[in-house]
Design an enzyme around this catalytic site. Sequence first.
Site, PDB file in Angstrom:
ATOM      1  NE  ARG A   6       0.709 -13.483   5.215  1.00 55.26           N
ATOM      2  CZ  ARG A   6       0.120 -13.908   3.962  1.00 55.26           C
ATOM      3  NH1 ARG A   6       1.063 -15.036   3.395  1.00 55.26           N
ATOM      4  NH2 ARG A   6      -0.883 -13.630   3.366  1.00 55.26           N
ATOM      5  CD  GLN A  30     -14.463  -6.557   6.556  1.00 59.12           C
ATOM      6  OE1 GLN A  30     -13.239  -5.988   6.072  1.00 59.12           O
ATOM      7  NE2 GLN A  30     -14.881  -7.657   6.247  1.00 59.12           N
ATOM      8  N   GLY A  39     -14.368 -11.925   5.125  1.00 58.21           N
ATOM      9  CA  GLY A  39     -14.241 -12.068   3.753  1.00 58.21           C
ATOM     10  C   GLY A  39     -14.489 -10.988   2.942  1.00 58.21           C
ATOM     11  CB  THR A  40     -13.518 -10.124  -0.669  1.00 58.60           C
ATOM     12  OG1 THR A  40     -13.930 -11.425  -0.992  1.00 58.60           O
ATOM     13  CG2 THR A  40     -11.869 -10.429  -0.578  1.00 58.60           C
ATOM     14  CG  ASP A  82      -3.417  -5.947  -0.581  1.00 56.45           C
ATOM     15  OD1 ASP A  82      -4.270  -5.772  -1.454  1.00 56.45           O
ATOM     16  OD2 ASP A  82      -3.240  -6.920   0.083  1.00 56.45           O
ATOM     17  N   GLY A 123      -6.737 -17.997  -6.764  1.00 58.92           N
ATOM     18  CA  GLY A 123      -7.901 -18.534  -7.078  1.00 58.92           C
ATOM     19  C   GLY A 123      -7.936 -18.857  -8.641  1.00 58.92           C
ATOM     20  CG  ASN A 179     -10.037 -13.635  -8.680  1.00 63.97           C
ATOM     21  OD1 ASN A 179     -10.265 -12.659  -9.558  1.00 63.97           O
ATOM     22  ND2 ASN A 179     -10.356 -13.745  -7.627  1.00 63.97           N
ATOM     23  NE  ARG A 233      17.352  18.745   6.469  1.00 65.40           N
ATOM     24  CZ  ARG A 233      17.578  19.437   7.656  1.00 65.40           C
ATOM     25  NH1 ARG A 233      18.441  19.909   7.804  1.00 65.40           N
ATOM     26  NH2 ARG A 233      16.469  19.117   8.508  1.00 65.40           N
ATOM     27  CG  ASN A 246      19.297  27.014  10.765  1.00 66.10           C
ATOM     28  OD1 ASN A 246      20.391  26.660  11.327  1.00 66.10           O
ATOM     29  ND2 ASN A 246      18.373  26.583  10.266  1.00 66.10           N
TER      30      ASN A 246
END
Length: 457
Positions: free
Chosen positions: A18, A78, A83-84, A109, A145, A174, A320, A373
């Site tokens: 997304r 993974q 799933g978690t 995240d 959840g 949760n 900079r 420069n």
Amino acid sequence: MTGESCLAIVLAAGLGTRMKSALPKVLHEIGNFPLVGHVLKAVQAAGADEVAVVVGPDMEALEKASREIVPDAKCFVQVDRLGTAHAAKAAEGAYLESTVDHVLVLFGDTPLVTPQTFRAIRAELSAGSDLVVLGFEAADPHGYGRLITDGDKLLAIREEKDASDEERKVTLCNAGIMGFRREHFASLVNRIENNNAKGEYYLTDAVEVAHADGLKISVTTAAEAEVQGINNRAQLAACEAVFQERMRQSAMADGVTLQAPETVYFSQDTRIAPDVVVEPNVVFGPGVSVESGVRIRAFSHLERASVAKDATVGPYARLRPNAKIGEGAHIGNFVEIKNASIEQGAKVNHLSYIGDARVGAKTNVGAGTITCNYDGYFKYHTDVGNGVFVGSNSILVAPVSIGDGALVAAGSVITEDVPSQAMAFGRAQQVVKEGRASEMRARLEKEKELQKAKANS
């Protein structure tokens, strides 16, 4: 928690579809720092002794970024996103070999969770809990959840799509972050099943497994704003806003004056000493440090730069990378400094560009002065000594050196070294050499390739 050790497992394999981006979600930034970087720094501050990061396939950039922040972090892939709990199990090479006391499982995240919250989870584990769930009271619980409790006991975590109508009325939700006693972690994860609407293995089901085993389960809470995750650009912007407000409040609490706080933007590593005044619409990019007594005037932008005490920068100035502004120096309006040292008491006050240079103490650089420069292939250095006066609209063609106390007349083009205490002036007479530009480019291109080959040999 004294003497107890900790493994932090950071789940970061999500693609972030997304986000509409080819970049892994957790490499998007708030405060000019990756989301996963905020999480890693927070768990380090909370005392994590070992760190494991679960990534997806072909996420070498994420692995590299994680190790830049935590050099001894272990990364695990993974392959299938099921799933978690499946993600946490991908890190079994870390937790099966570990002898730590605590295992924290968290998400790459959720960048706003503080070290204090992670320490609170660990404190519950040290106080006798076998499993600790982080929750929050949701203003609108839709989509979250729910934490299903019986008095002070946590019975289960129910995903909304699997919850009953009565369970969906619960507002204690949760946050996804959990803490375990390490001796129970592998057993709990291995017994989680995928009997749910999506056929995935939810780490949250560890609560029901632990409850069946008679383990002690507790809940600790955090503010809803702190635990918000990021799935799209709008949520990224919302987290950025929370982060910026934290930084502003912290800066003012530490003695920094922000004249219009809501217009000042910080990076994760911005360091500003007390008694600095920051005027409106100032942006601090990464790697900026500002010492006490400095005034940063309106509409200035600083990045990977340092400003010594009592200096003035701006308005409308740009510092900079590797700009070093000395004590009491003045950098004025529409001045750009890059890879240059402006030493004590020097002034570059108007409409100038100083790059790849040193400007000595008490030197005055007049309006419209630039250092030339770059010839399109290589960068060259300009050295301006102490107490020099450079007149307006001067061009300093590098490599060139101007000695202490010299004077450069306004409008001069300086192509040769100027001795100390000398006066230099010169206006170039136009000369046209047919075909010379292509000859020069060919020569410089050949020299550039030779230098590249030498560097790689």
